[in-house]
Design a protein around this motif. Structure first.
Motif, PDB file in Angstrom:
ATOM      1  N   MET A   1       0.812  -1.179  -0.147  1.00  0.00           N
ATOM      2  CA  MET A   1      -0.219   0.102   0.115  1.00  0.00           C
ATOM      3  C   MET A   1       1.215   1.277  -0.208  1.00  0.00           C
ATOM      4  N   THR A   2       2.126   1.131   0.218  1.00  0.00           N
ATOM      5  CA  THR A   2       2.741   2.354   0.759  1.00  0.00           C
ATOM      6  C   THR A   2       3.437   2.471  -1.056  1.00  0.00           C
ATOM      7  N   ASP A   3       3.566   1.293  -2.020  1.00  0.00           N
ATOM      8  CA  ASP A   3       3.419   1.786  -3.367  1.00  0.00           C
ATOM      9  C   ASP A   3       2.616   2.852  -4.372  1.00  0.00           C
ATOM     10  N   THR A   4       0.949   2.856  -3.824  1.00  0.00           N
ATOM     11  CA  THR A   4       0.674   3.074  -4.193  1.00  0.00           C
ATOM     12  C   THR A   4       0.396   4.667  -3.784  1.00  0.00           C
ATOM     13  N   GLN A   5      -0.086   4.733  -2.319  1.00  0.00           N
ATOM     14  CA  GLN A   5       0.226   6.410  -2.200  1.00  0.00           C
ATOM     15  C   GLN A   5       1.092   6.840  -2.375  1.00  0.00           C
ATOM     16  N   PRO A   6       2.553   6.953  -2.395  1.00  0.00           N
ATOM     17  CA  PRO A   6       3.659   8.112  -3.639  1.00  0.00           C
ATOM     18  C   PRO A   6       2.410   8.091  -4.968  1.00  0.00           C
ATOM     19  N   GLU A   7       2.159   7.200  -5.584  1.00  0.00           N
ATOM     20  CA  GLU A   7       1.383   7.393  -7.254  1.00  0.00           C
ATOM     21  C   GLU A   7       0.107   8.001  -6.647  1.00  0.00           C
ATOM     22  N   ASP A   8      -0.752   7.947  -5.796  1.00  0.00           N
ATOM     23  CA  ASP A   8      -1.840   8.875  -5.567  1.00  0.00           C
ATOM     24  C   ASP A   8      -1.500  10.289  -5.037  1.00  0.00           C
ATOM     25  N   TRP A   9      -0.339  10.287  -4.395  1.00  0.00           N
ATOM     26  CA  TRP A   9      -0.031  11.783  -4.084  1.00  0.00           C
ATOM     27  C   TRP A   9       0.614  12.550  -5.539  1.00  0.00           C
ATOM     28  N   ASN A  10       1.589  11.946  -6.455  1.00  0.00           N
ATOM     29  CA  ASN A  10       2.328  12.299  -7.608  1.00  0.00           C
ATOM     30  C   ASN A  10       0.725  12.512  -7.912  1.00  0.00           C
ATOM     31  N   ALA A  11      -0.003  11.700  -8.683  1.00  0.00           N
ATOM     32  CA  ALA A  11      -1.664  12.259  -9.254  1.00  0.00           C
ATOM     33  C   ALA A  11      -2.127  13.094  -8.992  1.00  0.00           C
ATOM     34  N   PHE A  12      -2.516  13.533  -7.723  1.00  0.00           N
ATOM     35  CA  PHE A  12      -2.522  14.508  -6.797  1.00  0.00           C
ATOM     36  C   PHE A  12      -2.202  15.817  -7.068  1.00  0.00           C
ATOM     37  N   VAL A  13      -0.759  15.856  -6.857  1.00  0.00           N
ATOM     38  CA  VAL A  13       0.051  17.180  -6.895  1.00  0.00           C
ATOM     39  C   VAL A  13      -0.548  17.093  -9.047  1.00  0.00           C
ATOM     40  N   GLU A  14      -0.291  16.521  -9.175  1.00  0.00           N
ATOM     41  CA  GLU A  14       0.245  16.755 -10.539  1.00  0.00           C
ATOM     42  C   GLU A  14      -1.500  17.055 -11.303  1.00  0.00           C
ATOM     43  N   GLN A  15      -2.338  16.661 -10.887  1.00  0.00           N
ATOM     44  CA  GLN A  15      -3.744  17.174 -11.215  1.00  0.00           C
ATOM     45  C   GLN A  15      -3.805  18.601 -10.657  1.00  0.00           C
ATOM     46  N   TRP A  16      -3.411  18.936  -9.386  1.00  0.00           N
ATOM     47  CA  TRP A  16      -3.832  20.193  -8.972  1.00  0.00           C
ATOM     48  C   TRP A  16      -2.550  21.430  -9.883  1.00  0.00           C
ATOM     49  N   ASN A  17      -1.390  20.580  -9.951  1.00  0.00           N
ATOM     50  CA  ASN A  17      -0.255  21.517 -11.107  1.00  0.00           C
ATOM     51  C   ASN A  17      -1.319  22.151 -12.249  1.00  0.00           C
ATOM     52  N   GLU A  18      -1.770  21.192 -12.753  1.00  0.00           N
ATOM     53  CA  GLU A  18      -2.535  21.128 -14.524  1.00  0.00           C
ATOM     54  C   GLU A  18      -3.396  21.825 -13.787  1.00  0.00           C
ATOM     55  N   GLN A  19      -4.016  22.039 -13.072  1.00  0.00           N
ATOM     56  CA  GLN A  19      -5.121  22.937 -12.543  1.00  0.00           C
ATOM     57  C   GLN A  19      -4.907  24.293 -12.590  1.00  0.00           C
ATOM     58  N   PHE A  20      -4.181  24.546 -11.744  1.00  0.00           N
ATOM     59  CA  PHE A  20      -2.909  25.728 -11.152  1.00  0.00           C
ATOM     60  C   PHE A  20      -2.375  26.748 -12.659  1.00  0.00           C
ATOM     61  N   LEU A  21      -2.064  25.733 -13.287  1.00  0.00           N
ATOM     62  CA  LEU A  21      -1.158  26.009 -14.583  1.00  0.00           C
ATOM     63  C   LEU A  21      -2.532  25.894 -15.263  1.00  0.00           C
ATOM     64  N   ASP A  22      -3.573  25.975 -15.608  1.00  0.00           N
ATOM     65  CA  ASP A  22      -4.515  26.189 -16.521  1.00  0.00           C
ATOM     66  C   ASP A  22      -5.596  27.241 -16.203  1.00  0.00           C
ATOM     67  N   ALA A  23      -5.125  27.783 -14.814  1.00  0.00           N
ATOM     68  CA  ALA A  23      -6.134  29.157 -14.043  1.00  0.00           C
ATOM     69  C   ALA A  23      -5.138  29.927 -14.379  1.00  0.00           C
ATOM     70  N   VAL A  24      -3.865  29.686 -14.208  1.00  0.00           N
ATOM     71  CA  VAL A  24      -3.058  31.260 -14.471  1.00  0.00           C
ATOM     72  C   VAL A  24      -2.781  31.249 -15.894  1.00  0.00           C
ATOM     73  N   GLU A  25      -3.426  30.319 -16.496  1.00  0.00           N
ATOM     74  CA  GLU A  25      -3.355  30.511 -18.260  1.00  0.00           C
ATOM     75  C   GLU A  25      -4.714  31.169 -18.829  1.00  0.00           C
ATOM     76  N   THR A  26      -5.491  31.214 -17.808  1.00  0.00           N
ATOM     77  CA  THR A  26      -7.049  31.691 -18.365  1.00  0.00           C
ATOM     78  C   THR A  26      -7.200  33.611 -17.639  1.00  0.00           C
ATOM     79  N   ASN A  27      -6.004  32.927 -16.500  1.00  0.00           N
ATOM     80  CA  ASN A  27      -5.977  34.467 -15.661  1.00  0.00           C
ATOM     81  C   ASN A  27      -5.135  35.161 -16.606  1.00  0.00           C
ATOM     82  N   MET A  28      -4.002  34.657 -17.242  1.00  0.00           N
ATOM     83  CA  MET A  28      -3.245  35.737 -18.553  1.00  0.00           C
ATOM     84  C   MET A  28      -3.838  36.240 -19.624  1.00  0.00           C
ATOM     85  N   GLU A  29      -5.128  35.279 -19.745  1.00  0.00           N
ATOM     86  CA  GLU A  29      -5.550  35.628 -21.137  1.00  0.00           C
ATOM     87  C   GLU A  29      -6.746  36.362 -21.173  1.00  0.00           C
ATOM     88  N   ALA A  30      -7.644  36.487 -19.740  1.00  0.00           N
ATOM     89  CA  ALA A  30      -8.373  37.762 -19.171  1.00  0.00           C
ATOM     90  C   ALA A  30      -7.489  38.515 -19.357  1.00  0.00           C
TER      91      ALA A  30
END
Length: 179
Positions: A1-30
Motif C-alpha cells: 500500500m505504501t507503493d500506491t500512496q506516492p503514486e496517488d500523491w503524485n497524481a494528485f499533485v500533478e492534477q493540482w499543478n495542471e489545474q493551477f497552470l490552467d487557471a494561471v493561463e486563463t487569468n493571463m488570457e483574461a
C-alpha cells in the motif's frame, strides 16, 4: 500500500499543478483581453477627466486581478502544505475577480460613453436595415410593416366613424318613433 500512496500523491499533485497552470493561463488570457479592450477604449477617450476616470477604473480592476493571483498562490501553498482545498474555490476566486474587475471598468464614464456610442451605432444600423428591407418589399410589390400599420389605423378610424353614424341613426330612429 505504501507503493500506491506516492503514486496517488503524485497524481494528485500533478492534477493540482495542471489545474493551477490552467487557471494561471486563463487569468493571463483574461487580463490580456481586458488590457486590450481597455486600451482601445482609452485611445478613443477624448476628455482628460473621462480618461483619468477610465485609467482609475483600469487600475482598480488590475488591483483586483493581482489580489486574485495572490489568493491563488496562497491557496496553492495551502494545498502543498496538505490542506484539503476544493477545486471550485479556485474557480470562484477567478469568477469573483472577473465580476469585480468588470464592475470597476463598467462604472467609468469612458465605458458609459463607449457603450452609448455602440448602442447608437447599432440603432442606426438597425434603422438603415429596416429602411432597406422596406424599400425592397415595396419594390417587389409587398406590403411593408408601415403599410399594414397604416391600413390598421384607417380601419380603426372607419370603425370609429361607423359607430358615430350608428349612434346618430339610432337617435334619429328613436326620435321618429316618438313622434
Amino acid at each position: 500500500m505504501t507503493d500506491t500512496q506516492p503514486e496517488d500523491w503524485n497524481a494528485f499533485v500533478e492534477q493540482w499543478n495542471e489545474q493551477f497552470l490552467d487557471a494561471v493561463e486563463t487569468n493571463m488570457e483574461a487580463q490580456a483581453q481586458f488590457v486590450e479592450s481597455w486600451a482601445e477604449t482609452v485611445e478613443r477617450t477624448a476628455e482628460d477627466e473621462e480618461m483619468a476616470d477610465g485609467v482609475e477604473g483600469y487600475a482598480r480592476a488590475y488591483e483586483a486581478w493581482m489580489d486574485a493571483s495572490r489568493q491563488m498562490v496562497e491557496r496553492m501553498n495551502d494545498v502543498v502544505e496538505g490542506e484539503d482545498v476544493d477545486v471550485e474555490e479556485f474557480r470562484d476566486i477567478w469568477l469573483n475577480t472577473a465580476n469585480e474587475a468588470f464592475k470597476e471598468v463598467m462604472s467609468t464614464t469612458a465605458f458609459a460613453r463607449l457603450t452609448g456610442e455602440t448602442v447608437g451605432d447599432v440603432l442606426e444600423l438597425q434603422q438603415q436595415a429596416d429602411e432597406a428591407a422596406e424599400n425592397t418589399l415595396r419594390t417587389l410589390g409587398f406590403a411593408t410593416g408601415n403599410d399594414v400599420a397604416e391600413v390598421g389605423d384607417r380601419l380603426v378610424e372607419l370603425e370609429r366613424r361607423q359607430h358615430a353614424v350608428e349612434q346618430k341613426l339610432d337617435r334619429v330612429l328613436d326620435h321618429l318613433e316618438e313622434e
